[in-house]
Design an enzyme around this catalytic site. Structure first.
Site, PDB file in Angstrom:
ATOM      1  N   LYS A 148      57.821 -43.047 -85.353  1.00  0.00           N
ATOM      2  CA  LYS A 148      59.209 -43.047 -85.823  1.00  0.00           C
ATOM      3  C   LYS A 148      60.064 -42.052 -85.044  1.00  0.00           C
ATOM      4  O   LYS A 148      59.597 -40.947 -84.744  1.00  0.00           O
ATOM      5  CB  LYS A 148      59.189 -42.653 -87.312  1.00  0.00           C
ATOM      6  CG  LYS A 148      60.470 -42.841 -88.050  1.00  0.00           C
ATOM      7  CD  LYS A 148      60.378 -42.220 -89.440  1.00  0.00           C
ATOM      8  CE  LYS A 148      60.252 -40.722 -89.365  1.00  0.00           C
ATOM      9  NZ  LYS A 148      60.846 -39.971 -90.461  1.00  0.00           N
ATOM     10  N   LYS A 169      63.648 -35.974 -85.916  1.00  0.00           N
ATOM     11  CA  LYS A 169      64.337 -34.785 -85.410  1.00  0.00           C
ATOM     12  C   LYS A 169      63.333 -33.827 -84.785  1.00  0.00           C
ATOM     13  O   LYS A 169      63.605 -33.201 -83.768  1.00  0.00           O
ATOM     14  CB  LYS A 169      65.077 -34.077 -86.540  1.00  0.00           C
ATOM     15  CG  LYS A 169      66.270 -34.850 -87.073  1.00  0.00           C
ATOM     16  CD  LYS A 169      66.916 -34.091 -88.234  1.00  0.00           C
ATOM     17  CE  LYS A 169      67.723 -35.007 -89.117  1.00  0.00           C
ATOM     18  NZ  LYS A 169      67.812 -34.552 -90.496  1.00  0.00           N
ATOM     19  N   LYS A 196      54.003 -33.571 -93.088  1.00  0.00           N
ATOM     20  CA  LYS A 196      54.741 -32.332 -92.792  1.00  0.00           C
ATOM     21  C   LYS A 196      53.885 -31.096 -93.005  1.00  0.00           C
ATOM     22  O   LYS A 196      53.969 -30.133 -92.242  1.00  0.00           O
ATOM     23  CB  LYS A 196      56.012 -32.238 -93.644  1.00  0.00           C
ATOM     24  CG  LYS A 196      57.121 -33.159 -93.161  1.00  0.00           C
ATOM     25  CD  LYS A 196      58.477 -32.735 -93.681  1.00  0.00           C
ATOM     26  CE  LYS A 196      59.572 -33.617 -93.124  1.00  0.00           C
ATOM     27  NZ  LYS A 196      60.873 -33.396 -93.723  1.00  0.00           N
TER      28      LYS A 196
HETATM   29  P1  TYM Z   1      66.285 -37.144 -93.472  1.00  0.00           P
HETATM   30  O1  TYM Z   1      67.259 -36.050 -93.276  1.00  0.00           O
HETATM   31  O2  TYM Z   1      64.919 -36.995 -92.887  1.00  0.00           O
HETATM   32  O3  TYM Z   1      66.845 -38.511 -92.911  1.00  0.00           O
HETATM   33  C1  TYM Z   1      68.116 -38.974 -93.287  1.00  0.00           C
HETATM   34  C2  TYM Z   1      68.133 -40.489 -93.376  1.00  0.00           C
HETATM   35  O4  TYM Z   1      67.769 -41.082 -92.115  1.00  0.00           O
HETATM   36  C3  TYM Z   1      66.732 -42.028 -92.310  1.00  0.00           C
HETATM   37  N1  TYM Z   1      65.883 -42.030 -91.103  1.00  0.00           N
HETATM   38  C4  TYM Z   1      65.610 -43.128 -90.374  1.00  0.00           C
HETATM   39  N2  TYM Z   1      65.969 -44.424 -90.513  1.00  0.00           N
HETATM   40  C5  TYM Z   1      65.527 -45.299 -89.581  1.00  0.00           C
HETATM   41  N3  TYM Z   1      64.747 -44.938 -88.520  1.00  0.00           N
HETATM   42  C6  TYM Z   1      64.351 -43.660 -88.349  1.00  0.00           C
HETATM   43  N4  TYM Z   1      63.606 -43.313 -87.305  1.00  0.00           N
HETATM   44  C7  TYM Z   1      64.788 -42.686 -89.306  1.00  0.00           C
HETATM   45  N5  TYM Z   1      64.595 -41.341 -89.429  1.00  0.00           N
HETATM   46  C8  TYM Z   1      65.270 -40.960 -90.541  1.00  0.00           C
HETATM   47  C9  TYM Z   1      65.978 -41.528 -93.529  1.00  0.00           C
HETATM   48  O5  TYM Z   1      65.226 -42.548 -94.140  1.00  0.00           O
HETATM   49  C10 TYM Z   1      67.109 -41.029 -94.402  1.00  0.00           C
HETATM   50  O6  TYM Z   1      67.698 -42.092 -95.103  1.00  0.00           O
HETATM   51  N6  TYM Z   1      64.472 -36.759 -98.110  1.00  0.00           N
HETATM   52  C11 TYM Z   1      65.630 -37.200 -97.347  1.00  0.00           C
HETATM   53  C12 TYM Z   1      66.925 -36.503 -97.738  1.00  0.00           C
HETATM   54  C13 TYM Z   1      67.272 -36.598 -99.186  1.00  0.00           C
HETATM   55  C14 TYM Z   1      67.737 -37.758 -99.863  1.00  0.00           C
HETATM   56  C15 TYM Z   1      67.992 -37.333-101.198  1.00  0.00           C
HETATM   57  C16 TYM Z   1      67.948 -39.088 -99.467  1.00  0.00           C
HETATM   58  C17 TYM Z   1      67.261 -35.584-100.104  1.00  0.00           C
HETATM   59  N7  TYM Z   1      67.703 -36.012-101.303  1.00  0.00           N
HETATM   60  C18 TYM Z   1      68.437 -38.263-102.144  1.00  0.00           C
HETATM   61  C19 TYM Z   1      68.404 -39.990-100.434  1.00  0.00           C
HETATM   62  C20 TYM Z   1      68.646 -39.572-101.758  1.00  0.00           C
HETATM   63  C21 TYM Z   1      65.375 -36.893 -95.897  1.00  0.00           C
HETATM   64  O7  TYM Z   1      64.578 -36.069 -95.547  1.00  0.00           O
HETATM   65  O8  TYM Z   1      66.189 -37.513 -95.022  1.00  0.00           O
END
Ligand code: TYM
Length: 336
Positions: free
Chosen positions: A199, A202, A118
């Protein structure tokens, strides 16, 4: 009868962009599927989204938070079974994050692959992007979380959460529970339709309309994106030998959407042309996502309902978070 206690679960999604099929398959669908086995807390992590301030337009951002609450509900999270809230509404997240930041060696954060990827894309990198995993650790550790259902890309963040918790416990006494990541066997890493080597994300979805499928995309758009999905130079589906990443990705999506196992997929698709294959995948995705889109659209018009759910969630989460921060402060003797 053996009544097992429900697992304490925490997870979250950033309210940036629209949620895509990767988010749904890797995270939300698991939260919903396991809802009765989980004592689940699902957070809209708005403070994490601030780590890329250039992407924040406050009014749009404000709406994105409500859209994400609506998305959780539309996907099937039941607020009577699980807690839903917006991260910034529970101030203990930032309070604990600071305390944990002081306990976290910089070297641990320097190893984070998400920071590396990032930060490479930013002209200036905010300090928050670097300490992002510590805020995530605070999210998880505040609630004695045992299980964190996430996609594969978050594995490293759960590991560092354990390391931070363990370090604190060793230094100041047993305050934190060590959580474990729960990563789905199928669909832990859904790949981009346009580029099945990377992957689904967004940020790429913003640049290319055919990269991702949005959870609330119209059927027409979904069909178009799947028709355009990159496969390979063969003309029909073959389960013999090494499959191309594009075909594999579509089969994973189909498996999660329909529950079909490999034998059923093989019987149905082997030797069939890619045209037929893709239209079947598109049908399965549309069938699964349409009710979610309809419910989401309905919920978005009911802001008072969304607010009531988030308020109730923040009160419930807040009480637990307050008790945990008190325990942390007691351990540090900074409770005056
Ligand atoms: P974020 O918002 O990027 O993504 C949310 C969830 O979606 C999953 N994900 C995917 N799974 C499968 N294939 C993909 N291409 C894919 N893209 C995204 C992510 O693994 C995630 O589960 N850091 C986290 C948010 C967060 C969080 C937390 C999660 C903040 N605090 C505490 C768990 C516990 C994030 O950026 O998710």
């Amino acid at each position: 009868m053996n009544i097992q206690a429900k697992k304490k679960v925490f997870s979250g999604v950033q309210p940036t962009g629209s949620l895509h099929l990767g988010n749904y398959i890797g995270a939300l669908s698991v939260w919903v599927k396991e809802q009765d086995n989980f004592d689940g807390i699902y957070c809209v992590v708005d403070l994490h989204a601030l780590t890329i301030p250039e992407a924040i337009e406050p009014k749009v951002f404000h709406e994105k938070n409500w859209e994400t609450v609506a998305m959780y509900l539309a996907c099937g999270i039941d607020p009577n079974k699980s807690t839903i809230f917006i991260q910034s509404q529970v101030r203990e997240h930032t309070e604990l994050a600071w305390i944990l930041t002081c306990m976290t060696p910089m070297g641990w954060l320097e190893r984070m692959t998400q920071f590396k990827s990032k930060s490479g894309k930013q002209e200036t990198v905010g300090t928050g992007l670097f300490t992002y995993p510590v805020l995530q650790a605070a999210d998880i550790l505040l609630y004695d979380t045992e299980v964190v259902p996430v996609g594969e890309d978050q594995k490293q963040h759960i590991e560092i959460t354990r390391d931070i918790a363990q370090r604190f416990n060793q230094m100041f006494g047993e305050v934190f529970v060590l959580p474990e990541a729960m990563i789905p066997k199928a669909g832990a890493r859904i790949m981009g339709l346009d580029d099945p080597e990377s992957k689904m994300s967004k940020s790429s979805a913003v640049k290319n309309a055919k990269h991702a499928i949005g959870v609330v995309d119209e059927p027409k758009k979904i069909i178009k994106a799947i028709k355009a999905a990159k496969t390979d130079s063969a003309s029909e589906v073959s389960f013999e030998g090494e499959m191309s990443p594009g075909v594999k990705n579509l089969l994973t999506i189909h498996h999660v959407m329909t529950g079909w196992d490999e034998a059923q997929q093989r019987a149905h698709f082997e030797g069939k042309g890619y045209g037929f294959f893709k239209s079947e995948i598109a049908d399965a995705v549309v069938e699964r996502l349409s009710p979610i889109r309809e419910e989401y659209t309905r919920l978005l018009d009911d802001r008072a309902h969304l607010q009531a759910i988030a308020r109730m969630g923040a009160e419930k989460a807040g009480a637990q978070a307050e008790a945990k921060v008190k325990a942390v402060k007691d351990a540090l003797k900074i409770n005056f």
